[in-house]
Design an enzyme around this catalytic site. Structure first.
Site, mmCIF file in Angstrom:
data_model
loop_
_atom_site.group_PDB
_atom_site.id
_atom_site.type_symbol
_atom_site.label_atom_id
_atom_site.label_comp_id
_atom_site.label_asym_id
_atom_site.label_seq_id
_atom_site.Cartn_x
_atom_site.Cartn_y
_atom_site.Cartn_z
ATOM 1 N N LYS A 56 -24.922 -16.677 -105.323
ATOM 2 C CA LYS A 56 -23.766 -16.748 -104.425
ATOM 3 C C LYS A 56 -22.897 -17.970 -104.698
ATOM 4 O O LYS A 56 -21.724 -18.000 -104.361
ATOM 5 C CB LYS A 56 -24.213 -16.772 -102.958
ATOM 6 C CG LYS A 56 -24.872 -15.485 -102.459
ATOM 7 C CD LYS A 56 -23.861 -14.442 -102.091
ATOM 8 C CE LYS A 56 -24.367 -13.319 -101.186
ATOM 9 N NZ LYS A 56 -25.681 -12.789 -101.452
ATOM 10 N N SER A 309 -32.070 -12.541 -108.345
ATOM 11 C CA SER A 309 -30.839 -13.047 -107.728
ATOM 12 C C SER A 309 -31.017 -14.262 -106.812
ATOM 13 O O SER A 309 -30.039 -14.942 -106.509
ATOM 14 C CB SER A 309 -30.169 -11.914 -106.950
ATOM 15 O OG SER A 309 -31.107 -11.330 -106.064
HETATM 16 C C1 PLP Z 1 -26.260 -11.614 -101.395
HETATM 17 C C2 PLP Z 1 -27.464 -11.339 -102.197
HETATM 18 C C3 PLP Z 1 -27.643 -10.114 -102.870
HETATM 19 C C4 PLP Z 1 -26.670 -8.965 -102.759
HETATM 20 O O1 PLP Z 1 -25.358 -9.305 -103.186
HETATM 21 P P1 PLP Z 1 -24.105 -8.419 -102.764
HETATM 22 O O2 PLP Z 1 -22.965 -9.027 -103.486
HETATM 23 O O3 PLP Z 1 -23.962 -8.513 -101.270
HETATM 24 O O4 PLP Z 1 -24.394 -7.018 -103.180
HETATM 25 C C5 PLP Z 1 -28.771 -9.958 -103.662
HETATM 26 N N1 PLP Z 1 -29.700 -10.939 -103.766
HETATM 27 C C6 PLP Z 1 -29.572 -12.114 -103.127
HETATM 28 C C7 PLP Z 1 -30.640 -13.137 -103.277
HETATM 29 C C8 PLP Z 1 -28.441 -12.363 -102.326
HETATM 30 O O5 PLP Z 1 -28.313 -13.531 -101.691
#
Ligand code: PLP
Length: 334
Positions: A56, A309
């Protein structure tokens, strides 16, 4: 591919130049165990090692760096208590801007403390995320603070897309990218970047059965509301916004599929990540590994990149999952 998408490869490349030096270009490492399981090279994009613990920061940094001097002086605002809130607080502080993060009284103290520690002005308001969002809108109207939403914004999508540029460079023969999806900012950006560089690459979104908003919206042909339930993949909760302007269209055009995972499958993904890969990830980040382990990825035709992520998981929860808990949020528990 339609030429009229709200975020282009040029936007993503510009974001890459803008945020370079402000975020980490994260490693892509081969996974011996998953490569053996799948019969093709599988690599993990270690984006959970990003500053603030999630991707993010890419979108938030791109959004803050794209502000005019005058907008930056007014400050930015969001209602996210999760990874977007952390990222925006960090990005704003790094650029000398004030971030205001609104949250409800129900948000646990540790989350409040963490976001304050990152330098944000935290405002506690109301008893729900919706009430916190109303406070955001009031402050935008009254004081001219600039709202930076978590996914449905061109600068956010372009920033998240820089992850796709890195994968295209790090793994030139990639055939498929597995990407966690909630609001779709990450998936839209990554798919736009990868498919511009290598059009034959398949991009598959992964999310939990409990509240798959983008999947339900794509099936309905328009953004729809879904019932939210607690999940190990808490960062994937929430809807896509009934007035979605950017990510719904992009995901409809660019994603090859969205696959759903059960809580037990997500827990297995977290355990594999820890035990075999020696990586601590949150549930949302384990969905790609989970899908491979569950045999839910069909037509594997070549090398796979799996995006991890984020890593912002409560460590007591992580420990209980490592010890065999598969569904801490089933009814009547937790
Ligand atoms: C926000 C987030 C997502 C999903 O991202 P989007 O852009 O909302 O689809 C996936 N994994 C993590 C760790 C996140 O913080």
């Amino acid at each position: 591919m339609s030429a009229s998408l709200p975020v282009t490869i040029e936007d993503i490349e510009a974001a890459g130049r803008r945020i370079s030096g402000h975020v980490i270009a994260t490693p892509l490492v081969a996974s011996a165990s998953l490569s053996k399981l799948c019969g093709v090279p599988v690599s993990l994009k270690l984006e959970h090692h990003q500053s603030t613990g999630s991707f993010k920061l890419r979108g938030a940094t791109n959004a803050v760096l794209s502000l005019t001097t005058e907008e930056r002086a007014r400050g930015v605002i969001a209602a996210s208590t999760g990874n977007h809130g952390r990222a925006l607080a960090h990005a704003a502080k790094a650029e000398g801007a004030v971030a205001t993060i609104c949250m409800s009284q129900l948000v646990p103290t540790n989350k409040v403390t963490e976001i304050r520690r990152l330098g944000a002005d935290v405002r506690i308001f109301g008893n729900s995320q919706d009430e916190a969002q109303e406070e955001v809108e009031r402050l935008v109207a009254e004081r001219g603070l600039v709202m930076v939403p978590p996914f449905d914004h061109p600068a956010i999508v372009a920033g998240q897309g820089t992850l796709g540029l890195e994968i295209a460079t790090q793994m030139p023969d990639v055939a498929m990218v597995l990407v966690p999806i909630s609001g779709g900012g990450l998936a839209a950006g990554v798919a736009a970047a990868i498919k511009a560089r290598r059009p034959a690459v398949r991009v598959v979104g992964l999310t939990m059965e409990r509240g798959a908003a983008m999947k339900a919206s794509l099936a309905a042909g328009k953004p729809v509301l879904i019932e939210e339930q607690p999940s190990l993949a808490d960062s994937l909760g929430g809807g896509i916004g009934l007035d979605n302007r950017v990510t719904f269209q992009m995901c409809r055009e660019l994603l090859d599929d969205i696959i759903l995972l059960t809580e037990a499958e997500i827990a297995a993904g977290m355990r594999h990540s820890y035990r075999q890969e020696r990586e601590i990830v949150e549930g949302a980040a384990a969905v790609g590994i989970a899908a491979l382990l569950a045999g839910k990825i069909k037509d594997i035709g070549g090398p796979i990149a799996v995006i991890l992520s984020g890593r912002n998981v409560d460590m007591d929860l992580h420990l209980s999952v490592m010890n065999g808990e598969t569904d801490p949020f089933r009814e009547g528990v937790a």
